[in-house]
Motif scaffolding. Structure first.
Motif, short mmCIF file in Angstrom:
data_model
loop_
_atom_site.label_atom_id
_atom_site.label_comp_id
_atom_site.label_asym_id
_atom_site.label_seq_id
_atom_site.Cartn_x
_atom_site.Cartn_y
_atom_site.Cartn_z
N LEU A 170 0.83 -1.21 0.00
CA LEU A 170 0.00 0.00 0.00
C LEU A 170 0.86 1.26 0.00
CD1 LEU A 170 -2.91 -0.89 2.46
CD2 LEU A 170 -3.04 -0.57 -0.02
N LEU A 171 1.93 1.27 0.78
CA LEU A 171 2.81 2.44 0.80
C LEU A 171 3.46 2.66 -0.56
CD1 LEU A 171 4.58 2.15 4.28
CD2 LEU A 171 3.00 3.93 3.52
N ILE A 172 3.92 1.60 -1.18
CA ILE A 172 4.54 1.73 -2.51
C ILE A 172 3.51 2.24 -3.52
CG2 ILE A 172 5.54 0.41 -4.41
CD1 ILE A 172 6.95 -1.31 -2.38
N HIS A 173 2.29 1.73 -3.43
CA HIS A 173 1.25 2.17 -4.36
C HIS A 173 0.91 3.64 -4.16
CE1 HIS A 173 -2.24 1.66 -7.00
NE2 HIS A 173 -2.93 2.36 -6.11
N LEU A 174 0.80 4.07 -2.91
CA LEU A 174 0.46 5.46 -2.62
C LEU A 174 1.57 6.42 -3.05
CD1 LEU A 174 -1.19 5.08 0.90
CD2 LEU A 174 -2.35 5.63 -1.24
N VAL A 175 2.82 6.07 -2.74
CA VAL A 175 3.93 6.95 -3.10
C VAL A 175 4.11 7.00 -4.62
CG1 VAL A 175 6.41 7.32 -2.85
CG2 VAL A 175 5.07 6.58 -0.90
#
Length: 227
Positions: A170-175
């Motif tokens: 999720l963090l990779i997708h958001l960033v």
């Protein structure tokens, strides 16, 4: 927005065939095939060194009765490690981000360790439910607490692996979405976000390796208590 964000964790299918089967079989197809030659290639030599070192480290505190679990734990480690790392590639699917798969791996193995303990040393196994020297009024409460802590172990194994992989993805997708959104208007901020994305990718690769090791390590600790 939330649907598109979490849609990456939905099990994909093509022509009605779940692609999770291909994702779970792919790691075994990528492993080097051993041969009958005396001198192996570099890939097989590195793979053999890794399996030997990991097996020695994992089964060092176990007695000889637990060493028969080495092939199973080693295969599980390679399976989880390959799936976790391959799930970081673009346009791929991570089966271990599904709680059902992780619970399906954790529950039978945990139950097997418990049954082994009940068969080999039932007195010692039941002794875990009531610590020695416990006050008499607290005995029922302690038994309930120890029973809950025993039954929650497979759930903790599955949730730990799922939560860590899901949070990283999720963090990779958001960033990455922020980088594409800021690139036309704020190049400097987009560059900083790209650096953060690169560091997050390295961190997620480390988490993928560590979580596979922790999953197998905790199972070996549960086995150690029952042999």
């Amino acid at each position: 927005m939330m649907t598109s964000l979490f849609s990456q964790f939905a099990s994909p299918s093509l022509l009605g065939i779940p692609l999770v089967i291909i994702a779970m079989a792919l790691p075994w197809l990528l492993l080097p095939t051993p041969s009958e030659r005396w001198l192996e290639n570099r890939a097989m030599t590195l793979f053999g060194w890794f399996t030997t070192r990991f097996t020695n480290q994992l089964f060092l505190p176990l007695n000889l009765n637990g060493h028969k679990w080495a092939p199973l734990f080693m295969a599980l480690m390679i399976f989880l490690l390959s799936i976790n790392v391959l799930g970081l590639l673009p346009y791929t699917f991570t089966p271990t981000a599904q709680l059902s798969l992780n619970l399906g791996l954790a529950a039978p193995l945990w139950l097997t360790t418990v049954l082994i303990g009940l068969r080999n040393q039932p007195t010692h196994t039941f002794g875990h439910f009531l610590p020695e020297g416990s006050p008499t009024p607290l005995i029922p409460l302690l038994i309930v607490i120890e029973t809950i802590s025993l039954l929650i172990r497979p759930i903790a194994l599955g949730v730990r692996l799922t939560a860590n992989l899901t949070a990283g993805h999720l963090l990779i997708h958001l960033v990455s979405s922020a980088v594409f959104a800021l690139l036309p208007s704020m190049i400097t901020v987009a560059a900083l976000a790209s650096t953060l994305l690169f560091l997050l990718t390295l961190l997620e690769a480390a988490v993928a390796v560590i979580q596979a090791y922790v999953f197998v390590l905790l199972l070996s600790l549960y086995l150690q208590e029952n042999i």
